[in-house]
Scaffold this motif. Structure first.
Motif, short mmCIF file in Angstrom:
data_model
loop_
_atom_site.label_atom_id
_atom_site.label_comp_id
_atom_site.label_asym_id
_atom_site.label_seq_id
_atom_site.Cartn_x
_atom_site.Cartn_y
_atom_site.Cartn_z
N THR A 86 2.31 12.47 5.46
CA THR A 86 1.07 12.94 6.07
C THR A 86 1.34 13.72 7.36
OG1 THR A 86 0.81 10.84 7.24
CG2 THR A 86 -0.26 11.05 5.10
N GLU A 136 1.81 5.25 9.87
CA GLU A 136 0.75 4.55 10.59
C GLU A 136 -0.01 3.58 9.69
OE1 GLU A 136 -0.28 7.68 14.16
OE2 GLU A 136 -1.24 7.99 12.22
N ALA A 137 -0.25 3.97 8.45
CA ALA A 137 -0.93 3.08 7.51
C ALA A 137 -0.05 1.87 7.18
CB ALA A 137 -1.30 3.83 6.24
N SER A 178 0.02 -0.48 10.21
CA SER A 178 -1.26 -1.17 10.33
C SER A 178 -1.36 -2.32 9.35
CB SER A 178 -2.41 -0.18 10.11
OG SER A 178 -3.65 -0.85 10.14
N PHE A 179 -0.96 -2.09 8.11
CA PHE A 179 -1.04 -3.13 7.09
C PHE A 179 -0.11 -4.30 7.42
CE2 PHE A 179 0.34 -5.10 3.10
CZ PHE A 179 -0.88 -5.47 2.57
N PRO A 187 0.79 -1.24 0.00
CA PRO A 187 0.00 0.00 0.00
C PRO A 187 0.82 1.28 0.00
CG PRO A 187 -0.96 -1.59 1.51
CD PRO A 187 0.36 -2.16 1.08
N SER A 188 2.08 1.22 0.41
CA SER A 188 2.94 2.40 0.39
C SER A 188 3.58 2.62 -0.98
CB SER A 188 4.04 2.28 1.43
OG SER A 188 3.52 2.19 2.74
N ASP A 248 3.08 7.63 4.91
CA ASP A 248 2.12 7.39 5.98
C ASP A 248 2.59 6.18 6.79
OD1 ASP A 248 -0.05 6.86 7.64
OD2 ASP A 248 -1.53 7.41 6.12
#
Length: 327
Positions: free
Chosen positions: A317, A154-155, A158-159, A111-112, A152
């Motif tokens: 972010t 934190e994202a 989390s993933f 996702p990054s 991001d």
């Protein structure tokens, strides 16, 4: 979870001159050259039994093709394909490449925007841990971790924790309790991957494990005697985060390598992540000296899985500030 990621296992990145890279990595740092061609150079550490942990590809410009994780069983690659397909990720199968010792691999985009590879099979080679006549430079033993700048954190955390089964060992938090950087592991040490706040995705460094702190010192002496003193970017020193001894060097193309020793065991199921305040200067360097500006500004672009072009970095972010946190 239908897959078991074992550890970080290899990095594939560009260099512009294979002979210059061979002199730096083999003669100065002490990697073992497993194999080479006109287009690539496969390197491993002294204790590694797999074909390579660093594959350098000849190219006009630096760039990182992928970071690779070893998976426990081959059928788990199919489970990973299904998982990433369900997340609408780019998913590409690569046929076995026996020239560099690789079986089939699954390449995805996380996702990054980081190109990530999963594999099970890699050709076995001689383990040289007791061939002390081959020890030179930093006496590199094995790959330990990667560190990535992402927009991001934190994202990303989390993933990797909720979806891929990684665990957090340490992290840095802002005054507002936002995660600024985090260290995640699958193998039972401090990290296989760290995520740090910044323009990204970009690769900040690849970390390699050494057998003892004196190997860092000896490497400095060897590099200076070979004319590579200016390639030493930071250290030697000890991190507060991870507690590890470190030395950061830049190869002839600017790729950053960390030589690393002295972190700790994280295997216990009741291990609690260690929090560092972003205003605590000890997290950067336990002894107090600060990192150079290049530390915060420079990293290597990842290359798109399909086009091979640099992945366009995004602004973070969290507001940028000059942090002191990376291991």
């Amino acid at each position: 979870m239908d897959f078991n990621i074992v550890r970080i296992a290899r990095v594939v990145m560009n260099v512009t001159d294979l002979n210059a890279s061979r002199d730096f990595y083999v003669n100065a740092l002490g990697f073992i050259e497993t194999a080479s061609s006109e287009d690539w150079l496969a390197l491993r550490g002294l204790e590694e039994h797999c074909h390579h942990s660093l594959l350098l590809k000849k190219a006009e410009k630096p760039g990182v093709h992928k970071v690779s994780y070893k998976v426990w069983e081959d059928n788990q690659l199919n489970a990973l394909e299904s998982f990433f397909t369900s997340k609408n990720s780019k998913v590409i199968w690569k046929e076995p490449d026996r020239s560099v010792g690789m079986g089939r691999t699954l390449c995805v985009e996380d996702p990054s925007g980081i190109p990530v590879e999963f594999f099970t099979e890699m050709e076995g080679v001689e383990r040289c841990i007791q061939k002390y006549d081959l020890y030179r430079g930093a006496r590199v033993q094995r790959i330990d971790h990667i560190n990535c700048m992402v927009p991001d954190v934190e994202a990303a955390v989390s993933f990797y924790t909720n979806e891929l089964g990684f665990r957090v060992s340490e992290y840095t938090a802002t005054e507002e309790n936002r995660t600024w950087a985090a260290w995640l592991h699958r193998k039972p040490t401090v990290h296989d991957v760290a995520f740090m706040n910044g323009e990204g995705p970009r690769l900040h460094h690849v970390g390699f494990w050494l057998s003892d702190p004196m190997s860092l010192i000896h490497c400095c002496d060897v590099m200076a005697s070979m004319g590579y003193a200016d390639n030493i970017e930071r250290g030697p020193g000890r991190h507060g985060l991870s507690n590890a001894f470190f030395l950061y060097v830049r190869d002839p193309d600017g790729n950053r390598i960390e030589l690393y020793n002295g972190d700790y065991l994280t295997s216990d199921p009741d291990f609690k992540p260690i929090k560092w305040d972003i205003n605590d200067p000890r997290r950067q360097t336990f002894w107090g000296h600060k990192a150079p500006d290049s530390w915060f500004n420079e990293a290597i672009s990842f290359l798109d899985l399909e086009t091979g072009k640099p992945v366009e970095p995004k602004k973070p972010t969290l507001a940028q500030r000059k942090p002191d946190f990376v291991t």
